[in-house]
Design a protein around this motif. Structure first.
Motif, short mmCIF file in Angstrom:
data_model
loop_
_atom_site.label_atom_id
_atom_site.label_comp_id
_atom_site.label_asym_id
_atom_site.label_seq_id
_atom_site.Cartn_x
_atom_site.Cartn_y
_atom_site.Cartn_z
N PRO A 16 0.98 -1.11 -0.24
CA PRO A 16 -0.07 -0.13 -0.14
C PRO A 16 0.57 1.58 0.40
CG PRO A 16 -0.86 -1.71 1.31
CD PRO A 16 0.80 -1.91 1.16
N TYR A 17 1.84 1.47 0.86
CA TYR A 17 2.88 2.98 1.31
C TYR A 17 3.08 2.69 0.11
CZ TYR A 17 5.92 -1.10 2.20
OH TYR A 17 7.01 -1.71 2.73
N GLU A 18 3.95 1.88 -0.73
CA GLU A 18 3.77 3.04 -2.62
C GLU A 18 3.63 2.48 -3.21
OE1 GLU A 18 7.40 -0.49 -3.65
OE2 GLU A 18 7.89 -0.76 -1.75
N ARG A 19 2.11 2.59 -3.41
CA ARG A 19 1.30 3.44 -4.30
C ARG A 19 0.82 4.17 -4.31
NH1 ARG A 19 -2.81 -1.92 -5.65
NH2 ARG A 19 -1.30 -3.62 -4.64
N PRO A 20 0.66 5.92 -5.55
CA PRO A 20 -0.13 6.88 -5.17
C PRO A 20 -1.18 7.22 -4.97
CG PRO A 20 0.32 5.83 -7.72
CD PRO A 20 0.85 5.03 -6.64
N LEU A 21 -1.45 6.91 -3.92
CA LEU A 21 -3.01 6.86 -3.85
C LEU A 21 -3.20 7.24 -1.99
CD1 LEU A 21 -3.57 4.25 -2.54
CD2 LEU A 21 -4.57 3.03 -4.89
N ASN A 22 -3.86 7.31 -1.42
CA ASN A 22 -4.46 7.29 -0.05
C ASN A 22 -5.81 6.63 0.48
OD1 ASN A 22 -4.17 8.06 2.68
ND2 ASN A 22 -3.80 9.88 2.29
N ILE A 23 -6.67 6.60 1.16
CA ILE A 23 -7.75 5.69 1.47
C ILE A 23 -7.95 6.26 3.16
CG2 ILE A 23 -6.55 3.67 3.26
CD1 ILE A 23 -8.97 2.23 1.69
N MET A 24 -9.42 6.67 2.71
CA MET A 24 -9.98 7.07 4.06
C MET A 24 -10.89 5.93 4.10
SD MET A 24 -11.97 10.65 4.06
CE MET A 24 -13.64 10.22 5.27
N LEU A 25 -10.80 5.67 6.04
CA LEU A 25 -11.46 4.34 6.19
C LEU A 25 -12.96 5.14 6.50
CD1 LEU A 25 -8.58 2.65 7.88
CD2 LEU A 25 -9.93 1.65 5.75
N GLN A 26 -13.72 3.77 6.85
CA GLN A 26 -14.69 3.95 7.31
C GLN A 26 -15.58 4.39 8.45
OE1 GLN A 26 -17.56 0.88 6.66
NE2 GLN A 26 -18.98 1.91 7.30
N SER A 27 -14.18 3.85 9.91
CA SER A 27 -14.21 4.59 11.15
C SER A 27 -13.44 5.70 11.50
CB SER A 27 -13.36 2.96 11.45
OG SER A 27 -11.54 3.16 10.98
N TYR A 28 -13.03 6.51 9.89
CA TYR A 28 -11.47 7.47 10.39
C TYR A 28 -10.62 7.33 10.75
CZ TYR A 28 -16.66 10.17 9.57
OH TYR A 28 -17.26 10.31 9.09
N ALA A 29 -10.39 6.76 11.96
CA ALA A 29 -9.36 5.71 12.42
C ALA A 29 -8.03 7.15 12.87
CB ALA A 29 -8.01 5.14 11.81
N LEU A 30 -9.04 8.28 13.26
CA LEU A 30 -8.31 9.27 13.63
C LEU A 30 -7.29 8.98 15.08
CD1 LEU A 30 -10.86 12.27 13.45
CD2 LEU A 30 -9.34 11.69 12.24
N PHE A 31 -6.42 9.36 15.37
CA PHE A 31 -5.32 8.96 16.50
C PHE A 31 -5.83 10.37 17.83
CE2 PHE A 31 -2.24 8.63 13.22
CZ PHE A 31 -1.82 7.70 12.98
N PRO A 32 -6.86 9.17 18.67
CA PRO A 32 -7.30 9.80 19.81
C PRO A 32 -6.50 10.80 20.63
CG PRO A 32 -6.92 7.41 20.14
CD PRO A 32 -6.66 7.85 19.09
N HIS A 33 -5.70 10.59 20.96
CA HIS A 33 -4.18 11.87 21.87
C HIS A 33 -4.02 12.32 20.75
CE1 HIS A 33 -2.01 8.61 19.63
NE2 HIS A 33 -0.77 9.67 19.63
#
Ligand code: ATP
Length: 378
Positions: free
Chosen positions: A90-107
């Motif tokens: 994934p990290y070598e692909r020219p894209l990004n993904i926004m997950l349904q859970s948003y996966a924000l860092f809480p701290h």
């Protein structure tokens, strides 16, 4: 740059000569004996807002995960910008993904959440601060910069997640049910904002959604999936006006379907015998058909008009109004034909006010034009 379908039709912006930014070639993904994605081929172009639409379990998320590199195809290839990325992480692909859970860092604060990816790729601090500010401005959350995720509403979290996904200026952004966590009103407002942001940045957006209205509102094109396969890929308008399969016809909006048999075809005019309609139907259809072939004729309720006379012409039916649903701007009428078939038509209530209102048990003559219906062969 490709614009939203309502402003600039897809066909005017992309021709078959353009190189697709994403090419999915005969991709299959199995999990045990389940074909989650089954021989899918798609070309997606620079600047498109492309939706993967379909019912639960049809393979949308698996296809998105294959694009992101979280899954590897069982068969087939994926090309991004002409490069075969089928086996790239994934990290070598020219894209990004926004997950349904948003996966924000809480701290972390909002600003730090957005800066996270930029820090990881060692962007100099001054440039990073500028980029984070630019992103916060874009999604209008400047005032929330120092808040933590638990101090945000659902809509605000969604904006932070979007800003974070866009911060690295990816060529392609994959969004998994991006508005899924929002209530209906906020969802509708955010749809337009998302389209505006996408248009401003010119980034290719691929979204997964099971919501047909959402896909219709936002997309330049939609791939409608069913059981891991593509049922139809088209602009929202064409998908609605000219569905090519029974599945796409009934998945999006309401539609009347008449079973029938091809009698003849002259140029693009096809005559069809339909017992269900109680006579012959005429449909404009340019693909060659063979006499005797079983087909389905599809006509949207709003294309059906109340008429007087000329009942012997094709595309005329008569029936009795059995149900009326008042929806404010329009009413939906359910009509029983003598053949036993029930069909629907809609009428705007402004029109109904101007004319004699239609009522229950009233006999009506209905008709539609040959170019207002389509033939489905699958
Ligand atoms: P939803 O809208 O419910 O999220 P979807 O269209 O995104 O559904 P997928 O999640 O892609 O569908 O799943 C497609 C099919 O593959 C389903 O039958 C699902 O059960 C199966 N599947 C998906 N991931 C796996 C897995 N890791 N292991 C086994 N089966 C899986």
């Amino acid at each position: 740059m490709l614009k939203h379908d309502s402003k600039t039709p897809f066909a005017e912006l992309n021709t078959s000569e353009d190189e697709p930014i994403i090419e999915i070639q005969n991709v299959t993904k199995t999990f045990g004996d389940v074909y989650a994605v089954d021989d899918v081929s798609l070309k997606i172009y620079q600047g498109e807002f492309f939706s993967l639409l379909g019912a639960s379990g049809c393979g949308k998320t698996t296809l998105l995960r294959l694009l992101a590199g979280f899954e590897t195809p069982t068969a087939g290839r994926i090309l991004l910008d002409g490069q075969d990325v089928t086996h790239l992480p994934p990290y070598e692909r020219p894209l990004n993904i926004m997950l349904q859970s948003y996966a924000l860092f809480p701290h972390m604060s909002v600003a730090d959440n957005i800066a996270f990816g930029l820090k990881q790729e060692n962007m100099p601090k001054a440039q990073r601060v500028e980029r984070v500010n630019e992103m916060m401005q874009l999604v209008q959350i400047e005032k929330l910069a120092n808040r933590k995720p638990h101090q945000l509403s659902g809509g605000q979290k969604q904006r932070v997640a979007l800003a974070r996904s866009l911060a690295k200026h990816p060529k392609i952004l994959l969004l998994d049910e991006p508005l899924g966590a929002l209530d209906k009103k906020l969802r509708e407002e955010t749809q337009f904002e998302l389209v505006n942001i996408q248009e401003r940045l010119g980034i290719t957006f691929i979204i997964v959604t099971h919501d047909q209205e959402e896909a219709m509102t936002m997309s330049s094109r939609i791939a409608l999936l069913r059981d891991g396969r593509v049922s139809q890929v088209d602009t929202p308008r064409r998908l609605y006006e000219y569905p090519s399969t029974r599945y796409s016809a009934s998945f999006i909006g309401s539609i009347n379907l008449f079973e029938g048999t091809v009698v003849s075809q002259q140029d693009d005019q096809v005559l069809i015998d339909s017992e269900e309609a109680g006579g012959q139907l005429r449909v404009r259809h340019s693909q060659p058909l063979v006499a005797g072939m079983d087909v389905t004729v599809a006509v949207r309720p709003e294309k059906v008009r109340v008429t007087e006379g000329a009942e012997q012409e094709p595309n005329h039916v008569q029936g009795i109004i059995k149900e009326i649903a008042y929806l404010g701007d329009v009413s939906i009428y359910h009509v029983d034909l003598p053949t036993g078939k029930r069909i629907q038509f809609t009428q705007s209530n402004i029109q109904a006010l101007a004319e004699q209102p239609l009522t229950w048990e009233e006999r009506v003559c209905l008709s539609w034009q040959a170019n207002s219906c389509s033939i489905l062969v699958e």
